[in-house]
Scaffold this active site. Structure first.
Site, PDB file in Angstrom:
ATOM      1  N   GLU A  95     138.559  82.171 -55.560  1.00  0.00           N
ATOM      2  CA  GLU A  95     137.490  83.161 -55.812  1.00  0.00           C
ATOM      3  C   GLU A  95     136.223  82.511 -56.375  1.00  0.00           C
ATOM      4  O   GLU A  95     135.688  82.964 -57.393  1.00  0.00           O
ATOM      5  CB  GLU A  95     137.996  84.267 -56.745  1.00  0.00           C
ATOM      6  N   GLU A 135     145.649  87.347 -51.765  1.00  0.00           N
ATOM      7  CA  GLU A 135     145.833  88.240 -52.925  1.00  0.00           C
ATOM      8  C   GLU A 135     145.625  89.662 -52.445  1.00  0.00           C
ATOM      9  O   GLU A 135     144.512  90.020 -52.008  1.00  0.00           O
ATOM     10  CB  GLU A 135     144.841  87.933 -54.047  1.00  0.00           C
TER      11      GLU A 135
HETATM   12  O1  AHR Z   1     145.851  88.154 -59.460  1.00  0.00           O
HETATM   13  C1  AHR Z   1     145.089  88.299 -60.612  1.00  0.00           C
HETATM   14  C2  AHR Z   1     143.692  87.709 -60.469  1.00  0.00           C
HETATM   15  O2  AHR Z   1     142.973  88.432 -59.524  1.00  0.00           O
HETATM   16  C3  AHR Z   1     143.622  86.291 -59.966  1.00  0.00           C
HETATM   17  O3  AHR Z   1     143.759  85.362 -60.975  1.00  0.00           O
HETATM   18  C4  AHR Z   1     142.250  86.228 -59.370  1.00  0.00           C
HETATM   19  O4  AHR Z   1     142.177  85.318 -58.305  1.00  0.00           O
HETATM   20  C5  AHR Z   1     141.948  87.654 -58.965  1.00  0.00           C
HETATM   21  O5  AHR Z   1     140.724  88.068 -59.429  1.00  0.00           O
END
Ligand code: AHR
Length: 496
Positions: free
Chosen positions: A172, A291
């Site tokens: 990210e 994610e």
């Molecule tokens: O999964 C939790 C968080 O969400 C992770 O660390 C990040 O990549 C995202 O913002």
């Protein structure tokens, strides 16, 4: 209400890469410590891993697990987590404001992954670190050379390389919250130079470049175009992240968000292909949705200002039944995009926005979202067929027409079975689903699993599971009843 689903054996979307059923373990809260690892727990194995947790993870059939972050990775020194445990430093962890003891690092995690029948998807730090550290990590994990980091791995007790195939180039990096957040230009350059060194070290690895951390980011689109303009020739996948929530208590709208995931995937794939065309490239960049989940109740910042605790309770989202319904719909969206989405990670796996919860020193149990994931991962293997859905629609808050029926159809030729994953998104009407499967003569319904609860807000806890799948009685009829707000798996097997 009536609905119909039609699929034809010869009209396929694509073969499912089993890695779309991946998950994620980050050094965050109680995911690692008191999650997968608790040496004093009665079920702990010789390495301190909880075997009750491992048993649940194995039920999910997770083929790949992303590690060690997440936001955590952008401040992580991977060398802190290798070798003699007594010499490992404790560090202030700036992503989630806790103390990282480094008792678990890649030495241990690759062992845990083996025990979970899974492989590691490793992320490297492109926040505070760079190309050299990433290259060194690849050498440590994957090389059989007579060189410093490969020798260091051997000295630490691992003669054979770990063989980690998939590597994420940071996490990210578009997000201002990220440790050492970068502009698309800065990240694109750094990711390219890092990718070159990593692939020169081990040409067999696959690399994932950071896409946007969500479709709602103002920079979505521009970020991807710039990053891919730099990295196109050096990477294999673009990452997508997205979390969903029912913030305004509108369940119909919440369940419609599986279509938002679909639009996000199609948009990201279009951008990859635009860069491909511009570059006159023969190579296709596929997607790693590494994610995704429901997440809106907790912030993950629970440890902030609390004097740097070790393994605090953070991000422990308690999932209810409607969350499981959306997870079921999101899984169908991933299956229906299997021609471009080759990897996906349910974020996360244990305690932190997770299907599996633990009590320190006590029980481990399955949250509601565990079940659609388990069935899709176990039975959703093979080829996704293009589902033709005829269903009444409703209008979402964003103005999209959403079919009440959400579904995917998977043809598992190895097992001679075809599996339909279907959700009825109506909150008040059962659905009479007519099923037309052409090319599957001689198949009949062998199993109907239903996940239903009258109370959309029902949850499972360590003592009582209110949301559990049930096996319904099956008949030869061409239609099946999908209860109002229910998730279902219909498994047809060859009977002749
Ligand atoms: O999964 C939790 C968080 O969400 C992770 O660390 C990040 O990549 C995202 O913002």
């Amino acid at each position: 209400m009536k609905a119909k689903i039609t699929a034809n054996k010869h009209f396929a979307i694509g073969d499912i890469d089993k890695r779309i059923y991946g998950s994620f373990i980050e050094h965050l809260g109680r995911a690692v410590y008191n999650g997968i690892y608790e040496p004093t727990h009665p079920t702990a194995d010789d390495q301190g891993f909880r075997t009750d947790v491992l048993d649940l993870v194995k039920q999910l059939n997770v083929p790949i697990v992303r590690y060690p972050g997440g936001n955590f990775v952008s401040g992580y020194n991977w060398e802190d987590g290798i070798g003699d445990k007594s010499k490992r430093p404790k560090r202030m962890e700036l992503a989630w404001f806790s103390t990282e003891t480094n008792e678990v690092g890649i030495d241990e995690f690759q062992e845990w992954a083996k025990r979970a029948n899974s492989e590691v998807m490793m992320a490297v730090n492109l926040g505070t670190k760079g190309a050299q550290e990433a290259k060194d990590c690849v050498e440590y994990c994957n090389c059989d050379t007579n060189t410093y980091y490969a020798q260091l791995r051997r000295a630490n007790g691992f003669e054979k390389p770990f063989g980690i195939k998939v590597w994420c180039l940071g996490n990210e990096m578009d997000g201002p919250w990220q440790i050492c957040h970068k502009t698309a230009e800065e990240y694109g350059r750094l990711a390219t130079e890092t990718a070159k060194m990593m692939k020169w070290t081990d040409p067999s690895i696959e690399l994932v470049a950071c896409g946007s951390s969500g479709p709602g980011m103002k920079t979505f689109g521009d970020w991807e175009l710039t990053v891919l303009d730099h990295t196109y020739d050096y990477v294999d996948y673009l990452s997508l992240h997205s979390y969903y929530g029912n913030r305004d208590g509108n369940t119909a709208n919440f369940l419609a968000r599986a279509e938002e995931m679909d639009r996000f995937i199609k948009g990201a794939a279009a951008i990859c292909d635009a860069v491909k065309a511009k570059k006159h490239s023969k190579k296709t960049i596929n997607l790693s949705f590494d994610e995704w989940n429901v997440w809106y109740r907790k912030s993950g910042m629970e440890a902030k200002g609390k004097n740097w605790p070790v393994a605090p309770e953070a991000n422990e989202e308690i999932y209810n039944f409607e969350d499981a319904l959306l997870v079921g719909c999101l899984l169908s969206t991933l299956q229906n995009n299997c021609d471009r989405v080759k990897m996906a990670c349910l974020a996360q796996l244990v305690n932190v926005i997770a299907p599996i919860m633990t009590e320190n020193g006590g029980k481990a149990w399955a949250q509601t979202i565990f079940y659609p994931f388990m069935y899709c991962s176990k039975y959703g293997r093979g080829t996704t067929l293009r589902p033709i859905i005829e269903s009444e629609n409703y209008r979402s808050k964003e103005g999209f027409d959403i079919p009440y029926l959400s579904a995917s159809v998977v043809d598992n030729r190895e097992k001679d079975e075809v599996v339909i994953f279907a959700s009825n998104r109506s909150l008040d009407e059962d659905m009479e689903l007519n099923i037309d499967l052409s090319g599957f003569e001689g198949y009949s319904l062998a199993e109907h699993v239903e996940l239903y609860c009258d109370d959309l807000k029902a949850v499972n806890d360590k003592d009582v599971s209110r949301v559990l799948p049930v096996n319904k009685e099956v008949t030869d009829a061409a239609s099946v009843t999908l209860k109002k707000h229910s998730w279902n798996m219909l498994r047809f097997t060859h009977t002749r």
